[in-house]
Design an enzyme around this catalytic site. Structure first.
Site, PDB file in Angstrom:
ATOM      1  N   ASP A 223       0.868  -1.187   0.000  1.00  0.00           N
ATOM      2  CA  ASP A 223       0.000   0.000   0.000  1.00  0.00           C
ATOM      3  C   ASP A 223       0.901   1.232   0.000  1.00  0.00           C
ATOM      4  O   ASP A 223       2.020   1.171  -0.479  1.00  0.00           O
ATOM      5  CB  ASP A 223      -0.943  -0.032   1.213  1.00  0.00           C
ATOM      6  N   HIS A 246       2.142   1.939  -3.199  1.00  0.00           N
ATOM      7  CA  HIS A 246       1.193   2.873  -3.800  1.00  0.00           C
ATOM      8  C   HIS A 246       1.701   4.306  -3.785  1.00  0.00           C
ATOM      9  O   HIS A 246       0.940   5.246  -4.014  1.00  0.00           O
ATOM     10  CB  HIS A 246      -0.157   2.800  -3.079  1.00  0.00           C
TER      11      HIS A 246
END
Length: 405
Positions: A223, A246
């Site tokens: 993430d 991310h």
């Protein structure tokens, strides 16, 4: 006894020197409490939470600077809270590997938590093994908004004037580190590692915290490498490598009436490789009113990155939001300077701001990106573009793609 002037000077110099050395020795004196002294067992199977807490209580209840020592070896540790305030500063030195439990009874919102502590130091070169693979299949929050939280590997709540350095965190069940309501924290020389498809394994998540520095560290996770939530103020991120992951993000913001403003963010001299986003800001729509201001992103190197520069004020991961509504989060005074590298996205600069509260004073300075994706332009040439909506700004220096201002 009579002293002449030279003898007096020599006497006072000797007295002052010895007194200073004595004081320095007192300052440097530090007592370490090894968890082994309290019954800890480094077999990777025995729960050591009671032994760790006993060592912590000894160190916490002494004045001066004292420490908890976790030596080399593998120590199973069930969820534990190390709570202050302490009478002095405490060093929590991890030389071994702390191993998280895998049973469902241990799935609280934390694994290792530090609360209400001033002058905490966590270091030692050891590791936190979150055993995330045992819990990732249980993460169904994208489908169930009432899903129970999985454990954050290390939580810092209401911690001040502290340092975390030289620690590795692998395979967290949820966030690796969560920093909430903290002030004056330096996090440096840490390494974060989890598979690219591991859910919600943010490297460091910040919220309601001020004067936080994240320096000289490496993140590879499933993430956001670093995410800054509501109330993040005066955050300095320097010399961080991110990938996979991310990217580095601000948000999501505006989802709660309690959300506080975000201001004074500096991200400088960082590299992102193979991430699904580069620098991203995300706000809910509709949202509660909020101000995001005074942000600087400078000297960012990108390689094989999607969505390198992305303001998303229609953020809705579930895709069930009202697309006709707009965000009430105001974004202004944002500088993107010397952002260069390669992207997989044809829209390399994507600034999608709110209709009701447009972005203001956005600067693009020396943006230079090359395209390595699959698509081609109308004449068969590989091309990248910019896209802007409801944004007021200026561009200077090289602009590739061409600015949409």
């Amino acid at each position: 006894m009579v002293f002449d002037s030279a003898s007096k000077n020599l006497f006072f110099f000797f007295f002052f020197t010895m007194s200073t050395l004595q004081c320095l020795n007192q300052v440097k004196a530090r007592t370490y409490f090894s968890v082994l002294e309290f019954g800890a067992c480094a077999d990777g199977k025995t729960d050591n939470s009671k032994a760790f807490l006993a060592a912590w209580n000894q160190a916490c209840n002494l004045t001066g600077e004292n420490g908890v020592l976790i030596p080399t070896g593998v120590f199973l540790l069930r969820p534990v809270v190390f709570r202050g305030p302490c009478k002095g500063s405490v060093v929590f030195q991890i030389r071994g590997v702390l191993k998280a439990p895998t049973d469902k009874a241990s799935l609280l919102d934390h694994w290792i938590s530090f609360q209400y502590i001033d002058q905490l130091m966590i270091n030692g070169g050891g590791s936190l093994d979150g055993e995330g693979a045992s819990a990732w299949p249980l993460n169904n929050c994208s489908k169930d908004p009432n899903c129970p939280p999985l454990p954050v590997s290390m939580r810092l709540d209401f911690v001040t004037n502290s340092r975390i350095s030289s620690i590795t965190s692998i395979n967290s069940k949820n966030f690796h580190f969560n920093v909430f309501a903290c002030k004056n924290i330096t996090i440096s020389h840490i390494r974060i590692s989890a598979p690219e498809d591991s859910p919600n394994t943010d490297g460091i998540h910040l919220g309601s915290s001020t004067d936080i520095r994240i320096l000289d560290s490496v993140f590879g996770t499933g993430d956001d490498c670093i995410s800054m939530g509501p109330g993040s103020k005066n955050i300095n991120i320097n010399n961080v490598h991110c990938g996979p992951g991310h990217g580095i993000s601000i948000g999501s913001l505006g989802g709660s009436k309690k959300d506080a403003d975000v201001t004074g963010i500096v991200v400088r001299n960082c590299s992102l490789v193979g991430t699904s986003n580069g620098i991203r800001m995300k706000t809910w729509a509709p949202s509660y009113p909020l101000l995001v201001s005074n942000l600087t992103f400078e000297q960012i190197k990108l390689r094989n990155v999607s969505n390198p520069i992305f303001i998303d004020q229609q953020y809705c991961p579930s895709r069930t939001c009202d697309q006709k509504s707009s965000s009430s989060v105001k974004i202004k005074d944002v500088k993107f300077t010397q952002i260069w590298g390669t992207t997989k996205s044809q829209v390399a600069v994507n600034l999608q701001c709110s209709k009701s509260t447009p972005c203001e004073r956005i600067e693009l300075n020396d943006i230079n990106m090359g395209y390595i994706g699959q698509g081609k332009g109308p004449k068969g040439h590989i091309s990248i573009t910019s896209s802007c909506a409801n944004v007021h700004g200026v561009a200077s220096g090289k602009q590739n793609p061409s600015s949409c201002f």
